[in-house]
Scaffold this motif. Structure first.
Motif, mmCIF file in Angstrom:
data_model
loop_
_atom_site.group_PDB
_atom_site.id
_atom_site.type_symbol
_atom_site.label_atom_id
_atom_site.label_comp_id
_atom_site.label_asym_id
_atom_site.label_seq_id
_atom_site.Cartn_x
_atom_site.Cartn_y
_atom_site.Cartn_z
ATOM 1 N N GLY A 239 0.850 -1.176 0.000
ATOM 2 C CA GLY A 239 0.000 0.000 0.000
ATOM 3 C C GLY A 239 0.886 1.226 0.000
ATOM 4 N N LEU A 240 0.546 2.222 -0.810
ATOM 5 C CA LEU A 240 1.337 3.447 -0.836
ATOM 6 C C LEU A 240 0.469 4.631 -1.212
ATOM 7 C CD1 LEU A 240 1.911 4.375 -4.037
ATOM 8 C CD2 LEU A 240 3.534 2.494 -3.939
ATOM 9 N N LEU A 241 0.923 5.817 -0.815
ATOM 10 C CA LEU A 241 0.315 7.078 -1.222
ATOM 11 C C LEU A 241 1.154 7.706 -2.307
ATOM 12 C CD1 LEU A 241 -0.610 8.724 2.211
ATOM 13 C CD2 LEU A 241 -2.036 7.241 0.779
ATOM 14 N N LEU A 242 0.507 8.123 -3.377
ATOM 15 C CA LEU A 242 1.139 8.886 -4.452
ATOM 16 C C LEU A 242 0.813 10.354 -4.211
ATOM 17 C CD1 LEU A 242 2.393 9.436 -7.259
ATOM 18 C CD2 LEU A 242 0.185 8.807 -8.250
ATOM 19 N N LEU A 243 1.854 11.175 -4.071
ATOM 20 C CA LEU A 243 1.698 12.596 -3.810
ATOM 21 C C LEU A 243 2.417 13.368 -4.902
ATOM 22 C CD1 LEU A 243 2.743 12.480 -0.036
ATOM 23 C CD2 LEU A 243 0.433 12.231 -0.953
ATOM 24 N N SER A 244 1.699 14.180 -5.653
ATOM 25 C CA SER A 244 2.346 14.988 -6.684
ATOM 26 C C SER A 244 1.658 16.336 -6.776
ATOM 27 C CB SER A 244 2.322 14.269 -8.037
ATOM 28 O OG SER A 244 0.995 14.111 -8.506
ATOM 29 N N GLY A 245 2.420 17.342 -7.175
ATOM 30 C CA GLY A 245 1.824 18.665 -7.252
ATOM 31 C C GLY A 245 2.778 19.697 -7.810
ATOM 32 N N THR A 246 2.237 20.872 -8.073
ATOM 33 C CA THR A 246 3.011 21.984 -8.602
ATOM 34 C C THR A 246 3.925 22.545 -7.518
ATOM 35 O OG1 THR A 246 1.192 22.579 -10.076
ATOM 36 C CG2 THR A 246 2.884 24.256 -9.690
ATOM 37 N N PRO A 247 5.229 22.580 -7.747
ATOM 38 C CA PRO A 247 6.124 23.125 -6.724
ATOM 39 C C PRO A 247 5.904 24.623 -6.532
ATOM 40 C CG PRO A 247 7.335 22.695 -8.750
ATOM 41 C CD PRO A 247 5.958 22.120 -8.944
ATOM 42 N N ILE A 248 6.106 25.079 -5.311
ATOM 43 C CA ILE A 248 5.971 26.495 -4.970
ATOM 44 C C ILE A 248 7.385 27.055 -4.791
ATOM 45 C CG2 ILE A 248 5.065 28.152 -3.297
ATOM 46 C CD1 ILE A 248 2.922 26.049 -2.593
ATOM 47 N N HIS A 249 7.795 27.906 -5.702
ATOM 48 C CA HIS A 249 9.168 28.419 -5.686
ATOM 49 C C HIS A 249 9.236 29.696 -4.854
ATOM 50 C CE1 HIS A 249 10.235 25.400 -8.614
ATOM 51 N NE2 HIS A 249 9.264 25.807 -9.417
ATOM 52 N N GLU A 250 9.039 29.516 -3.545
ATOM 53 C CA GLU A 250 9.044 30.637 -2.610
ATOM 54 C C GLU A 250 9.774 30.212 -1.336
ATOM 55 O OE1 GLU A 250 4.635 32.388 -3.948
ATOM 56 O OE2 GLU A 250 4.957 31.637 -1.916
ATOM 57 N N PRO A 251 10.318 31.180 -0.585
ATOM 58 C CA PRO A 251 10.956 30.833 0.688
ATOM 59 C C PRO A 251 9.944 30.229 1.653
ATOM 60 C CG PRO A 251 11.450 33.108 0.051
ATOM 61 C CD PRO A 251 10.373 32.628 -0.870
ATOM 62 N N VAL A 252 10.415 29.348 2.523
ATOM 63 C CA VAL A 252 9.576 28.720 3.546
ATOM 64 C C VAL A 252 10.119 29.077 4.920
ATOM 65 C CG1 VAL A 252 8.782 26.542 4.531
ATOM 66 C CG2 VAL A 252 8.915 26.807 2.044
ATOM 67 N N ALA A 253 9.276 29.708 5.732
ATOM 68 C CA ALA A 253 9.593 29.962 7.139
ATOM 69 C C ALA A 253 8.604 29.159 7.966
ATOM 70 C CB ALA A 253 9.492 31.452 7.452
ATOM 71 N N HIS A 254 9.108 28.346 8.890
ATOM 72 C CA HIS A 254 8.263 27.404 9.619
ATOM 73 C C HIS A 254 8.524 27.522 11.111
ATOM 74 C CE1 HIS A 254 8.134 23.136 11.347
ATOM 75 N NE2 HIS A 254 6.887 23.550 11.312
ATOM 76 N N TYR A 255 7.431 27.595 11.882
ATOM 77 C CA TYR A 255 7.536 27.544 13.333
ATOM 78 C C TYR A 255 6.262 26.898 13.859
ATOM 79 C CZ TYR A 255 8.049 28.867 18.218
ATOM 80 O OH TYR A 255 8.161 28.831 19.587
ATOM 81 N N GLY A 256 6.390 25.680 14.412
ATOM 82 C CA GLY A 256 5.223 24.984 14.955
ATOM 83 C C GLY A 256 4.125 24.838 13.922
ATOM 84 N N PRO A 257 2.922 25.355 14.205
ATOM 85 C CA PRO A 257 1.783 25.166 13.306
ATOM 86 C C PRO A 257 1.679 26.222 12.210
ATOM 87 C CG PRO A 257 1.055 26.272 15.279
ATOM 88 C CD PRO A 257 2.523 26.011 15.473
ATOM 89 N N PHE A 258 2.669 27.116 12.123
ATOM 90 C CA PHE A 258 2.620 28.207 11.151
ATOM 91 C C PHE A 258 3.687 28.016 10.077
ATOM 92 C CE2 PHE A 258 1.591 30.421 15.332
ATOM 93 C CZ PHE A 258 0.217 30.300 15.167
ATOM 94 N N VAL A 259 3.287 28.221 8.816
ATOM 95 C CA VAL A 259 4.229 28.168 7.695
ATOM 96 C C VAL A 259 3.989 29.397 6.822
ATOM 97 C CG1 VAL A 259 5.096 26.865 5.719
ATOM 98 C CG2 VAL A 259 4.229 25.640 7.728
ATOM 99 N N MET A 260 4.987 30.286 6.802
ATOM 100 C CA MET A 260 4.874 31.515 6.027
ATOM 101 C C MET A 260 6.110 31.652 5.138
ATOM 102 S SD MET A 260 1.893 32.501 7.042
ATOM 103 C CE MET A 260 1.753 34.191 6.431
ATOM 104 N N ASN A 261 6.352 32.845 4.636
ATOM 105 C CA ASN A 261 7.501 33.065 3.755
ATOM 106 C C ASN A 261 8.672 33.737 4.460
ATOM 107 O OD1 ASN A 261 4.897 33.572 1.669
ATOM 108 N ND2 ASN A 261 6.484 32.164 0.957
#
Length: 280
Positions: A239-261
């Motif tokens: 069993g497996l999950l296939l995950l595909s999508g359009t990449p987002i070419h932007e900076p990623v800033a992550h802290y806990g439950p928040f993801v911004m630029n």
């Protein structure tokens, strides 16, 4: 037609979240090849103590989550008044946008719990839009029985198999994505066409597979090279999950439950949550 191959294999690792819920996690917040996905959590247990506390009310901003249950229930409540309970085989999608506060409670079915939560990034243009929520019970997930022991379920987007395009019930994600669940006996194959502009990866939750001569097994996330064709052979019951999508070419800033630029935007999200303005 270029055939996708294994580019990198990431092993999931034990972690915990919420009120001590035990999970297997693999993430790519700092990995551009992971985009538009950010994290995959697998919840699997036959022991209620592993998840009994669930995920009490908590905030998010700047992401979408897709929760998919193979076995067990998942109860959702949020500040917008949405209440949903997934059952075996169902999915729920939430776009946090500007802000959401929600709680989630996993519940066993026949002594078993097995499901996934996938974090999907939002582009900057959509990070501050109003939050949204939809759930999809098992009977609306698009299925095709490729053979007696070869089943594909399409949850989001479109997937083309042998010239037949299957359309999942979830279509309004922040960027175009295709998310599917493939289950097959040893020796069965999945031959599909993916959008060549999508990045793609596989999370194997059972068994093992061969892709163009390389192998991967349960608990591993397989990042794939660019291309249009994808040919997978199950070398065990899989069993497996296939995950595909359009990449987002932007900076990623992550802290806990928040993801911004930027970190400035993260700090603003924290202030907004602390002052009760996150969901205004």
């Amino acid at each position: 037609m270029a055939i996708r191959q294994i580019q990198q294999i990431l092993r999931s690792h034990p972690s915990s979240d919420g009120d001590g819920v035990k999970i297997q996690r693999v993430h790519g917040f700092d990995n551009a090849a992971f985009s538009p996905f950010l994290m995959v959590d697998e919840l699997k247990s036959d022991q209620a103590a592993d998840y009994i506390g669930g995920f009490p009310p908590h905030p998010h901003r700047g992401i979408e989550t897709l929760t998919y249950m193979l076995r067990g229930h998942f109860q959702h409540q949020d500040h917008m008044g949405n209440k949903g309970e997934l059952k075996d085989g169902g999915a729920q999608w939430m776009s946090a946008g500007k802000g959401v506060i929600h709680s989630e409670m996993p519940i066993m079915s026949d002594g078993q719990l097995h499901g996934f939560q996938i974090w999907i990034n939002l582009p900057a243009s959509k990070k501050m839009l109003p939050a949204q929520y939809h759930d999809f019970q098992s009977d609306v997930i698009t299925e095709k029985q490729l053979s007696e022991k070869n089943l594909i379920r399409v949850i989001a987007g479109d997937l083309t198999i042998d010239g037949d395009t299957l359309t999942g019930p979830l279509q309004d994600t922040g960027v175009p994505t295709t998310i599917a669940d493939w289950r097959a006996a040893a020796g069965e194959q999945l031959n599909s066409c993916l959008n060549p502009d999508f990045q793609a990866m596989l999370y194997i939750y059972q068994g093992a597979v061969s892709i163009e001569g390389r192998h991967a097994k349960a608990g591993e996330l397989v990042m794939l090279t660019a291309g249009e064709g994808l040919a997978i052979t199950a070398t065990e019951e899989t069993g497996l999950l296939l995950l595909s999508g359009t990449p987002i070419h932007e900076p990623v800033a992550h802290y806990g439950p928040f993801v911004m630029n930027t970190m400035d935007e993260i700090e603003q999200a924290i202030r907004d949550y602390q002052t009760g303005q996150l969901t205004d």
